[in-house]
Design an enzyme around this catalytic site. Structure first.
Site, PDB file in Angstrom:
ATOM      1  N   GLY A   1       1.328   5.615  -7.124  1.00 20.05           N
ATOM      2  CA  GLY A   1       0.537   4.568  -7.772  1.00 20.05           C
ATOM      3  C   GLY A   1       1.018   4.247  -9.172  1.00 20.05           C
ATOM      4  O   GLY A   1       0.850   3.123  -9.649  1.00 20.05           O
TER       5      GLY A   1
ATOM      6  N   THR B   1       0.840  -1.204   0.000  1.00 14.59           N
ATOM      7  CA  THR B   1       0.000   0.000   0.000  1.00 14.59           C
ATOM      8  C   THR B   1       0.864   1.239   0.000  1.00 14.59           C
ATOM      9  O   THR B   1       2.081   1.159   0.145  1.00 14.59           O
ATOM     10  CB  THR B   1      -0.926   0.021   1.234  1.00 14.59           C
ATOM     11  OG1 THR B   1      -1.968   0.946   0.998  1.00 14.59           O
ATOM     12  CG2 THR B   1      -0.191   0.384   2.499  1.00 14.59           C
TER      13      THR B   1
ATOM     14  N   SER C   1       0.470  -0.485  -5.282  1.00 13.46           N
ATOM     15  CA  SER C   1      -0.429   0.644  -5.027  1.00 13.46           C
ATOM     16  C   SER C   1      -1.236   0.924  -6.279  1.00 13.46           C
ATOM     17  O   SER C   1      -0.811   0.598  -7.382  1.00 13.46           O
ATOM     18  CB  SER C   1       0.374   1.894  -4.652  1.00 13.46           C
ATOM     19  OG  SER C   1       1.091   1.684  -3.459  1.00 13.46           O
TER      20      SER C   1
ATOM     21  N   CYS D   1       4.722   2.261  -7.969  1.00 17.99           N
ATOM     22  CA  CYS D   1       4.697   1.082  -7.095  1.00 17.99           C
ATOM     23  C   CYS D   1       3.640   0.085  -7.564  1.00 17.99           C
ATOM     24  O   CYS D   1       2.460   0.423  -7.645  1.00 17.99           O
ATOM     25  CB  CYS D   1       4.405   1.514  -5.656  1.00 17.99           C
ATOM     26  SG  CYS D   1       4.278   0.131  -4.506  1.00 17.99           S
TER      27      CYS D   1
END
Length: 188
Positions: A162, A7, A168, A165
């Site tokens: 986002g 996350t 994410s 990664c």
């Protein structure tokens, strides 16, 4: 057994305003299990923001423990965090939990680590999770070089994280505690 994890959680503070947001992706190993998880919560009469990274079940246990500490200490963030950290270090069950919390109120932003440490990050930026370093870098650049509000900085930084990664995504939940009493939440 693999845990649900991965996350990006980010908190940005500017003046008396703080925003805390996170993405919605939950993974099990290399499989996306859910893309719209809500990892951000308002605690203690809506006055404290909290987000988690790490094992989902572990994080919910920590949320419950932290909320109990907030209730016990009348919403005092620093004292509640330190008391949770003490429990974390001494309780065998808690020591095995694999999660981190980012928490904030109108005055303080903190990271509570899996080792039971309580850290007040520099520059008013707290970032945890697999995309935390990416989000923190973006947030620092935006905080130092623009006049954007914390909400906008968190939005842009989570989007950048986002994009980079793989754990994410772009489904964001962002909560704000404002200096004008305009506390709000955003889901994108």
């Amino acid at each position: 057994m693999e845990q649900y994890r991965g996350t990006t959680i980010l908190s940005v503070r500017r003046g008396a305003e703080v925003a805390l947001g996170g993405d919605g992706q939950v993974t099990l190993g290399n499989i996306v299990i859910k893309s719209t998880a809500r990892k951000i919560r308002r605690l203690y009469q809506e006055k404290v923001l909290a987000g988690f990274a790490g094992g989902t079940a572990d994080a919910f246990t920590l949320f419950e423990r932290f909320e109990a500490k907030l209730d016990k200490h009348s919403g005092h963030l620093l004292r509640s965090a330190v008391e949770l950290a003490k429990d974390w270090r001494t309780d065998r069950m808690l020591r095995r939990l694999e999660a981190m919390l980012a928490v904030a109120d109108r005055e303080h932003s903190l990271i509570i680590t899996g080792n039971g440490d309580v850290l007040e990050p520099e520059l008013g930026i707290a970032a945890i999770g697999s995309g935390g370093a990416f989000a923190q870098s973006a947030a620092r650049a935006l905080l130092e070089n623009t006049d954007l509000a914390p909400l906008e900085i968190v939005k842009k930084s989570l989007t950048i994280a986002g994009d980079i990664c793989i754990y994410s995504n772009q489904n964001h939940v962002i909560e704000v505690l404002g200096d004008r009493g305009q506390d709000s939440g955003v889901r994108e």
